[in-house]
Design a protein around this motif. Structure first.
Motif, PDB file in Angstrom:
ATOM      1  N   GLN A 172      -0.597   3.711   3.541  1.00 58.07           N
ATOM      2  CA  GLN A 172      -0.150   2.382   3.113  1.00 58.07           C
ATOM      3  C   GLN A 172      -1.147   1.289   3.490  1.00 58.07           C
ATOM      4  N   GLY A 173      -2.105   1.607   4.359  1.00 57.56           N
ATOM      5  CA  GLY A 173      -3.095   0.619   4.743  1.00 57.56           C
ATOM      6  C   GLY A 173      -2.959   0.089   6.147  1.00 57.56           C
ATOM      7  N   ALA A 174      -2.212   0.776   7.017  1.00 51.85           N
ATOM      8  CA  ALA A 174      -2.043   0.295   8.391  1.00 51.85           C
ATOM      9  C   ALA A 174      -3.386   0.224   9.105  1.00 51.85           C
ATOM     10  N   ASP A 175      -3.564  -0.813   9.913  1.00 52.46           N
ATOM     11  CA  ASP A 175      -4.728  -0.943  10.789  1.00 52.46           C
ATOM     12  C   ASP A 175      -4.438  -0.370  12.171  1.00 52.46           C
ATOM     13  N   ILE A 176      -3.208  -0.525  12.613  1.00 49.81           N
ATOM     14  CA  ILE A 176      -2.805  -0.058  13.943  1.00 49.81           C
ATOM     15  C   ILE A 176      -1.358   0.403  13.891  1.00 49.81           C
TER      16      ILE A 176
END
Length: 298
Positions: A172-176
């Motif tokens: 989904q595009g999570a960074d952290i």
């Protein structure tokens, strides 16, 4: 974007390791202890703070009735109001775990607050051992929350044993991912020669293969005959811990200074190796059939 929520880079992450105890007489003390440590983290520059699973109630309930007595609704909860006020007043982002009461159902939940208030809720999808007797499995999927400091996912404890969880948030595009935990002692071997437990390695592996940051806060101490592993850490996009991996017994705060947006270019190791591009989507669905939340652009 609200005027008081300008992007912040780098982000100073703090994972807080302490010893909340079960029992209604301890709930206020657990809450205050977590906030005291969070205040210390703020004084040392943190702006993303992660507390453990069930941070205000302790973990080892004896009955569902006891779990229900400890649980609070999402709206009107004194604990959530205290966490929200802290995040607003200190202008920080705070993830905390609590027992959520929704009608007659109980969930092992995590909530994310920021300077603008409550940003997200996650309900633990994979229940461990006797949790199955008290809690209902989570029904919100694996959401990722867009914030001025980056895209933040939440997971809880046993979830890290299921590689689908970080993969779906990464897709989904999570960074952290903020990982809120009550990792318990299980039959040995518990630690390797370096003092790391299996949960540490699972966290590091998930960060590495998904090229994102994972900030894992665990608790310590003993409670009703059970013990907790500690080993809190912050794993970088390369998988290795940034800074220390906490020990098994000491109360502490682990810090890391990162630019969360770098997670979006981290998969591009060289011209020929790019994890998202190299996935064999002709053989399997890049999102593993998950349709609850759309992917964000990277």
């Amino acid at each position: 974007m609200p005027a008081d929520c300008n992007p912040v880079s780098p982000v100073r992450i703090a994972v807080i390791q302490y010893d909340p105890q079960v029992g209604l007489k301890h709930t206020r003390g657990n809450l205050n202890k977590g906030l005291l440590l969070a205040q210390r983290a703020v004084s040392e520059g943190a702006n993303l703070i992660v507390l453990p699973e069930l941070a205000n109630t302790g973990y080892t309930f004896h009955t569902r009735a006891e779990a229900y007595a400890h649980a609070e609704p999402l709206d009107g909860s004194s604990s959530l109001q205290a966490w929200e006020s802290f995040a607003r007043e200190q202008q920080v982002y705070l993830a905390a775990g609590f027992a959520e009461r929704d009608g007659l159902k109980l969930y092992d939940s995590a909530v994310l607050f920021g300077p603008e208030g409550r940003l997200g809720l996650y309900r633990k999808a994979h229940l461990w051992n006797q949790e199955k007797l008290w809690f209902t499995p989570g029904n919100l999927g694996f959401p990722v929350f867009e914030t001025p400091i980056g895209r933040i996912g939440l997971m809880i404890c046993w979830d890290i044993w299921f590689p689908e969880v970080p993969r779906l948030m990464a897709s989904q595009g999570a960074d952290i991912i903020c990982s809120l935990n009550n990792w318990v002692w299980t039959p040995p071997p518990l630690f390797d020669a370096s003092g790391r437990c299996m949960a540490s390695y699972l966290t590091m592996t998930a960060a590495h293969v998904n090229n994102l940051y994972i900030a894992a806060a665990n608790r310590i101490g003993s409670e009703r005959g059970g013990r907790f592993l500690g080993c809190s850490l912050i794993a970088g996009t390369h998988g290795w811990p940034i800074g220390e991996v906490a020990g098994a017994e000491q109360e502490c705060i682990v810090y890391a200074d990162v630019d969360l947006s770098t997670a979006r270019s981290a998969p591009i190791w060289n011209n020929l190796n790019d994890l998202p591009r190299d996935r064999r989507t002709d053989l399997y669905d890049a999102a593993l059939g998950y349709r609850l939340h759309p992917a964000m652009p990277r």
